[in-house]
Write a protein that holds these residues in place. Structure first.
Motif, short mmCIF file in Angstrom:
data_model
loop_
_atom_site.label_atom_id
_atom_site.label_comp_id
_atom_site.label_asym_id
_atom_site.label_seq_id
_atom_site.Cartn_x
_atom_site.Cartn_y
_atom_site.Cartn_z
N MET A 665 0.82 -1.22 0.00
CA MET A 665 0.00 0.00 0.00
C MET A 665 0.85 1.26 0.00
SD MET A 665 -2.85 -1.56 -0.05
CE MET A 665 -4.04 -0.25 0.16
N LEU A 666 2.14 1.16 -0.28
CA LEU A 666 3.02 2.34 -0.28
C LEU A 666 3.52 2.62 -1.68
CD1 LEU A 666 5.19 1.79 2.91
CD2 LEU A 666 3.41 3.48 2.59
N GLY A 667 4.01 3.87 -1.86
CA GLY A 667 4.68 4.23 -3.10
C GLY A 667 3.73 4.32 -4.27
N ASN A 668 4.24 4.02 -5.46
CA ASN A 668 3.47 4.14 -6.69
C ASN A 668 3.02 2.77 -7.18
OD1 ASN A 668 3.90 6.97 -6.77
ND2 ASN A 668 5.94 6.63 -7.62
N ASP A 669 2.62 1.90 -6.24
CA ASP A 669 2.25 0.55 -6.63
C ASP A 669 1.05 0.54 -7.57
OD1 ASP A 669 4.23 -0.84 -5.17
OD2 ASP A 669 3.11 -0.50 -3.32
N VAL A 670 0.04 1.37 -7.27
CA VAL A 670 -1.16 1.38 -8.11
C VAL A 670 -0.81 1.79 -9.53
CG1 VAL A 670 -3.43 2.42 -8.42
CG2 VAL A 670 -2.66 1.81 -6.13
N ALA A 671 0.02 2.82 -9.68
CA ALA A 671 0.44 3.24 -11.02
C ALA A 671 1.21 2.13 -11.72
CB ALA A 671 1.29 4.50 -10.93
N ARG A 672 2.03 1.40 -10.96
CA ARG A 672 2.79 0.29 -11.55
C ARG A 672 1.85 -0.82 -12.02
NH1 ARG A 672 5.13 -4.14 -9.07
NH2 ARG A 672 4.57 -3.29 -7.02
N PHE A 673 0.80 -1.09 -11.26
CA PHE A 673 -0.16 -2.12 -11.67
C PHE A 673 -0.85 -1.72 -12.98
CE2 PHE A 673 -0.73 -2.99 -6.87
CZ PHE A 673 0.44 -3.72 -6.87
N HIS A 674 -1.24 -0.45 -13.08
CA HIS A 674 -1.90 0.01 -14.31
C HIS A 674 -0.95 -0.05 -15.49
CE1 HIS A 674 -5.81 1.15 -12.79
NE2 HIS A 674 -5.26 1.84 -11.79
N GLN A 675 0.31 0.32 -15.28
CA GLN A 675 1.28 0.25 -16.36
C GLN A 675 1.49 -1.17 -16.84
OE1 GLN A 675 4.76 2.18 -14.82
NE2 GLN A 675 3.87 4.24 -14.92
N ALA A 676 1.34 -2.12 -15.94
CA ALA A 676 1.50 -3.53 -16.32
C ALA A 676 0.31 -4.07 -17.09
CB ALA A 676 1.73 -4.38 -15.06
N GLY A 677 -0.79 -3.33 -17.12
CA GLY A 677 -1.96 -3.78 -17.85
C GLY A 677 -3.12 -4.20 -16.99
N MET A 678 -3.01 -4.02 -15.66
CA MET A 678 -4.12 -4.37 -14.78
C MET A 678 -5.17 -3.26 -14.81
SD MET A 678 -2.13 -5.97 -11.50
CE MET A 678 -0.99 -7.36 -11.68
N ASP A 679 -6.41 -3.65 -14.56
CA ASP A 679 -7.50 -2.70 -14.61
C ASP A 679 -7.85 -2.10 -13.27
OD1 ASP A 679 -8.42 -3.06 -17.51
OD2 ASP A 679 -8.44 -5.11 -16.78
N ASP A 680 -7.60 -2.83 -12.19
CA ASP A 680 -8.00 -2.35 -10.87
C ASP A 680 -7.20 -3.13 -9.83
OD1 ASP A 680 -9.34 -0.95 -8.91
OD2 ASP A 680 -11.30 -1.19 -9.87
N CYS A 681 -7.36 -2.75 -8.56
CA CYS A 681 -6.66 -3.47 -7.50
C CYS A 681 -7.53 -3.53 -6.25
CB CYS A 681 -5.30 -2.84 -7.19
SG CYS A 681 -5.40 -1.14 -6.60
N LEU A 682 -7.35 -4.59 -5.47
CA LEU A 682 -8.03 -4.82 -4.20
C LEU A 682 -6.98 -4.90 -3.11
CD1 LEU A 682 -10.78 -7.51 -4.94
CD2 LEU A 682 -11.16 -5.40 -3.70
N GLY A 683 -7.12 -4.09 -2.08
CA GLY A 683 -6.18 -4.14 -0.97
C GLY A 683 -6.50 -5.30 -0.04
#
Length: 813
Positions: A665-683
């Motif tokens: 839950m730290l840093g730019n993880d969400v942006a990294r997930f989107h760059q990888a091609g993921m659509d969303d994330c669940l904590g």
């Protein structure tokens, strides 16, 4: 010669001598005046010469003083002039040049006062030599001020020097440069020490962030199993004592998770790593969802919860809805923590509207212990609570309001707190957000209808009035203390649950509002009236009740049949046409997500790593991919990138939704997930309500959880609902075709949205996803193109309705 003639000659001679005498006298006077002026000029010249000599003495004294000062201070002052011959000449030099560069002034001269070209070039550090040359050339060519820091070899060691020059153009065409060289080695040494200290602090901060990220993952992984399994355990058969123990464990786990979230969020804010992610969102639905999460613990504490929303509030605003949820949830948790009896109210009021933005105030008010004035100032300071004993009695880290303040400031708003001891506390958040959509999302058939509200509670009446006005209804308030006026007519009549007499006096669809703690969370209906729970009164419940009220009374099944299975021991799974692939390496998490999906009505396949998931995707078509981010062989990001490349390479027309399940839950993880091609994330920990929201958002196949938390719909009720769906769907299709012929994208979108809302309960075919995307396009800038593509979608929906009406002939299960 006569006497007369002689006399005349003598008189003439006398006259001539007088004139000559006068002329002579004037000449003598003029000469004397000139002599006096010359004497005066000589005296002035002598004074000027004395003044000049004095000025020269002062100048020499000044120069000597300057040389003495610069000789003892590490600075060299110089003046360079360039005349018509374009040659630079050294006019003045003061300072200990040898102490700075190990040179004598004569070493810099070519002849007389002419400077050598780059006189101390060999003393300049090679890395700074060319840059210094460029700065000097620019200063010489453009006669402008310049300054530059460079390294040079001194008589004993390498030193840092600062060069500053300013140019002056003379009327004669001559240019003079006045400047100085000063030793800045101590300053640079100090700055280097500061930079080293800063770098060390940044490394320590990064190490702290890495440590927190690692701890987040390590703590959240077991918590995922604990909280998730507790949630599933609560849906099994338990006696009263077991339920009490389970609630205690759930509360403790929730507090632990809240503390962890607060610490991590504060760390992100402190490090400047938290960024906003603005998206269009429905403010009424957002408040509904947060209040739903908080209402359970507040009700168990014996507190009432009230919600009131301004009817002028836009249907969709642009903002970071995740952070807004966090702010409201934090404020509700604080209010519940310090309130032992009474109520907690959530209100949202519009303060300003300029057609492009809305400024609104979100308030949370409680009837708790209150806060003394001298303690209120520090409440927004991290790790601060009003009294030392509050942490022992109520728990918490003292970070909640500090985090809220940071988040509100990031959004450009402000947060304030007012409180009275023994009366309660109000926290208000004011924000200004862009308007995405002014109209609210609701059944198109409601707009323009009339409702009579006949409730005893003025506060509940006000809240309901705001909801109904937003849906486009006209509202008439008639309190129970006043008799109904003769001849009153309405489409809907809202009465208290115990009021059975008012319905006999007016021809209208009756909606009974139940504000008791035992009220159903979701609206229910029978052939006589619709029951609407108001503990608290929520936007989505009002919309659902009005939607039920639009249906023919004969088509609604008796409520008693539903009451027989409203509290199941083990929820059964409703069949779905698609499957979900889960990539998760932890056995406990595998078991948890399998059970959660089963409860939500989805079948799934579970694999242990990203490589196995990629191979499964290549073999089988799935509706959605849920993937952990840290897995052996191939992690979640690598899996997402590999599958997106596969889709592009194979020319897939269907986009597979990919949702990350992450404990980071730290840093730019969400942006990294989107760059990888993921659509969303669940904590993590993944909770049932959050999982359901993501499934609703990305598959459009899951029915609302409240409607599915049963053993399944009885066949008779399912058949009645299906028949009703088929009847209303044909009407919706006709209305959409009429809107299409008129080119009315708004009406087409409203009726298509209503049609899809019913179809999602019975099927999850790909045609629904395409049609749902068309709804969004009809509301946006591509409305014209969406209308042109709509006939093909309607054809697919007709085929889908035919398969639902004749499942056997179409080979359906």
């Amino acid at each position: 010669m006569t006497l007369t003639a002689t006399i005349e000659i003598l008189a003439a001679l006398l006259s001539l001598s007088g004139v000559l005498a006068l002329i002579l006298l004037r000449a003598i006077w003029l000469q004397q005046r000139r002599l006096k002026q010359a004497e005066k000029r000589l005296r002035q010249l002598a004074l000027d010469m004395e003044a000049h000599r004095e000025n020269e003495r002062r100048t020499r004294a000044t120069e000597q003083s300057l040389r003495e000062i610069t000789w003892h201070v590490p600075v060299v002052v110089f003046v360079v002039r360039r005349g018509r011959d374009r040659r630079p000449r050294l006019s003045f030099l003061a300072g200990n040049l040898r102490a700075l560069l190990g040179l004598n002034p004569q070493d810099m001269l070519e002849s007389d006062d002419v400077l050598r070209e780059w006189p101390f070039q060999d003393r300049i550090h090679p890395e700074d030599r060319e840059r210094l040359r460029q700065h000097l050339r620019q200063a010489m060519r453009h006669a402008q001020a310049t300054s530059f820091d460079f390294r040079a070899c001194g008589p004993e060691s390498l030193r840092w020097l600062h060069l500053a020059m300013v140019a002056h153009r003379q009327g004669t065409g001559e240019t003079r440069w006045v400047g100085y060289l000063i030793d800045t080695t101590p300053i640079h040494t100090h700055n280097q020490t500061l930079r080293a200290a800063r770098d060390a602090a940044e490394r320590a901060s990064r190490a702290k962030a890495d440590f927190l990220a690692t701890m987040s993952h390590e703590i959240r992984t077991p918590m995922n199993g604990v909280i998730g399994m507790l949630e599933l355990l609560g849906r099994t058969s338990l006696d009263a004592d077991q339920h009490e123990l389970l609630h205690a464990v759930e509360d403790s786990a929730s507090v632990l998770l809240q503390i962890l979230d607060d610490v991590l969020d504060f760390s992100k804010l402190e490090a400047g790593n938290l960024r906003l992610d603005p998206v269009p969102f429905d403010p009424r639905t957002l408040v509904d969802n947060v209040v739903s999460l908080s209402a359970g613990p507040l009700h168990r504490k014996g507190l009432d919860v009230a919600v009131s929303m301004d009817s002028m509030l836009a249907g969709r605003l642009l903002g970071d809805d995740v952070r807004l949820r966090q702010i409201l949830l934090n404020l509700l948790n604080n209010a519940g923590k310090f309130t032992e009896q009474g109520r907690i109210s959530v209100t949202m009021r519009v303060l300003g509207d300029d057609d492009q933005h809305q400024r609104f105030r979100l308030s949370v008010t409680d009837t708790g212990i209150g806060i003394p004035p001298d303690k209120q100032i520090g409440l927004f300071t991290p790790f601060t609570q009003a009294e030392a004993w509050t942490a022992r009695r109520h728990g918490g880290t003292g970070l909640g309001l500090a985090i809220c303040r940071h988040l509100v400031q990031l959004m450009g708003g402000r947060i304030e707190l007012t409180s009275d001891v023994g009366v309660g506390t109000t926290v208000t958040v004011e924000l200004r957000l862009p308007i995405v959509q002014r109209e609210v999302d609701g059944p198109a058939g409601l707009r323009g209808r009339h409702a009579v509200v006949r409730l005893a509670s003025a506060e509940l009446t006000h809240a309901l009035d705001g909801y109904l006005a937003a849906l486009g209804l006209s509202v008439e308030v008639m309190p129970p203390s006043h008799p109904l006026r003769p001849g009153v007519a309405a489409d809907f009549l809202f009465v208290d649950a115990h009021d059975h007499d008012s319905a006999k006096l007016i021809a209208a669809r009756v909606i009974a509002v139940d504000a008791t703690p035992q009220a159903l969370a979701s609206p229910d209906a029978d052939r006589e009236r619709i029951l609407l729970g108001a503990h608290p009164l929520k936007w989505q419940a009002v919309v659902r009740a009005c939607t039920l009220a639009l249906q023919p009374q004969e088509s609604i099944a008796p409520r008693v049949a539903r009451d027989n299975f409203s509290a199941p021991a083990t929820p059964a799974r409703s069949p779905r046409s698609g499957r979900i692939l889960v990539a998760e390496d932890h056995p406990v998490n595998q078991s948890l997500v399998r059970r959660q999906l089963d409860l939500l009505g989805w079948s799934c396949d579970v694999v242990d790593d990203g490589q196995a998931a990629y191979e499964a995707l290549c073999r089988t078509g799935y509706a959605l991919l849920l993937t952990d981010c840290q897995m052996p062989v191939m992690d979640g990001c690598a899996l997402a990138m590999a599958w997106r490349e596969h889709e592009t390479r194979e020319g897939h027309t269907q986009h597979l939704p990919i949702i990350a399940m992450t404990a980071h839950m730290l840093g730019n993880d969400v942006a990294r997930f989107h760059q990888a091609g993921m659509d969303d994330c669940l904590g993590k920990p993944v909770q049932l309500h959050a999982l359901e929201e993501k499934l609703l958002a990305w598959t459009a196949r899951a029915a609302p959880l409240d409607a599915r938390a049963t053993t399944g719909e009885p066949p008779a009720l399912h058949g009645d609902m299906l028949r009703l769906l088929l009847e209303t769907s044909r009407d919706d299709l006709s209305a959409i075709e009429q809107a299409l012929a008129q080119g009315n994208a708004s009406i087409a979108a409203q009726r298509l949205h209503r049609l899809l809302g019913g179809l999602q309960i019975f099927t999850g075919e790909a045609a629904l996803a395409q049609a749902l995307q068309r709804v969004d396009e009809l509301h946006g800038d591509r409305a014209g193109e969406a209308l042109r593509q709509l006939p093909a979608d309607l054809a697919d929906l007709r085929k889908l309705l035919d398969r639902l009406e004749h499942p056997v002939s179409n080979g359906a299960d």
